[in-house]
Design an enzyme around this catalytic site. Structure first.
Site, PDB file in Angstrom:
ATOM      1  N   ASP A  63      -4.376  -7.816   5.477  1.00  0.00           N
ATOM      2  CA  ASP A  63      -3.097  -7.776   6.180  1.00  0.00           C
ATOM      3  C   ASP A  63      -1.918  -7.598   5.230  1.00  0.00           C
ATOM      4  O   ASP A  63      -0.776  -7.853   5.585  1.00  0.00           O
ATOM      5  CB  ASP A  63      -2.906  -9.057   7.007  1.00  0.00           C
ATOM      6  N   CYS A  66      -3.725 -10.119   1.165  1.00  0.00           N
ATOM      7  CA  CYS A  66      -5.081 -10.490   0.737  1.00  0.00           C
ATOM      8  C   CYS A  66      -5.126 -10.993  -0.699  1.00  0.00           C
ATOM      9  O   CYS A  66      -5.837 -11.960  -0.990  1.00  0.00           O
ATOM     10  CB  CYS A  66      -6.066  -9.349   0.958  1.00  0.00           C
ATOM     11  N   HIS A 247      -7.383  -3.164  -1.041  1.00  0.00           N
ATOM     12  CA  HIS A 247      -7.797  -4.480  -0.559  1.00  0.00           C
ATOM     13  C   HIS A 247      -8.487  -5.302  -1.659  1.00  0.00           C
ATOM     14  O   HIS A 247      -9.149  -4.760  -2.532  1.00  0.00           O
ATOM     15  CB  HIS A 247      -8.772  -4.310   0.606  1.00  0.00           C
TER      16      HIS A 247
END
Length: 254
Positions: A63, A66, A247
């Protein structure tokens, strides 16, 4: 999700259905994710490489928060059952809160604007220091909206404070023409959901005095690459993360 939405989520269709932080698990779900796609042999080979030295992982919601969420959870988790380590982290948080709210300091935050974030971060590490927090309770706290995001927000403020205190050192590394450290932290560090760049990773690891080792799961040829932040830290127990495009997840050495 916000502006920094993860590019490489395992559930990009409905990211909010993913917990903020999973329980410890093996790498099978990540392997299945890449096996289902086309032209992912490099990813699968590098996943096999990391499993040679790492036995478990935690998937973190993609989101934009992370890195901060994974980093702070890993620090708190590493102090479970270690009161002296927990005290050191608590004292670091207390020191930064004092520096953030000094009226004539470089940050100048209003206490009532940031107190809630600080108190959530402090309560959890204090419970660990007192021996009244289990791993399951810590996981639960980091999966709960208000607690988890308050700790993420305080980590962002620690990072921002450190960068502002070290403005002369970091200003030359800002990429946008004419950008100041103050404008950088206002737009790229403090807002929730904004993804990290290397400058934030270096600053937060320096501020908390807890290094990070990141394995890069990308399409580059050759072996799986690891990078340490800060470079040459020499720690035998850094926070360990797995980066895949856009990510960060947590990983655990065997």
């Amino acid at each position: 999700a916000g502006q920094g939405t993860c590019e490489c989520s395992m559930e990009t269709e409905n990211e909010e259905s993913v917990p903020y932080l999973s329980t410890k698990q093996d790498f099978s779900s990540l392997e299945a994710f890449y096996a289902a796609g086309d032209d992912n042999e490099i990813f699968l080979r590098k996943l096999r490489e990391i499993q040679a030295t790492h036995g478990a992982m935690r998937i973190v919601r993609g989101d934009g928060n992370c890195f901060y969420r994974a980093y702070m959870f890993a620090i708190y988790e590493s102090t479970l059952g270690k009161a002296d380590e927990a005290r050191r982290v608590r004292e670091t948080l207390e020191d930064y809160y004092r520096r953030m709210t000094e009226p004539d300091g470089p940050c100048g935050y209003q206490k009532d604007a940031i107190e809630m974030f600080y108190e959530e971060a402090l309560f959890r590490i204090s419970d660990i220091e007192k021996g009244s927090m289990t791993e399951e309770q810590l996981e639960s706290n980091f999966c709960e909206f208000s607690c988890s995001n308050a700790i993420v927000m305080f980590a962002r403020l620690v990072c921002s404070c450190y960068l502002q205190e070290q403005a002369e050192l970091y200003a030359p590394f800002l990429e946008a023409e004419g950008q100041t450290v103050k404008s950088f932290v206002s737009s790229e560090v403090e807002p929730l959901d904004k993804e990290v760049e290397q400058i934030q990773i270096i600053a937060l690891s320096q501020a908390m005095n807890v290094p990070v080792r990141i394995a890069y799961l990308d399409r580059s040829e050759g072996k799986l690459n690891f990078h340490d932040f800060p470079e040459g830290h020499g720690s035998s127990s850094p926070v360990r993360m797995l980066y895949r495009p856009g990510h960060y997840d947590l990983v655990y050495a065997k």
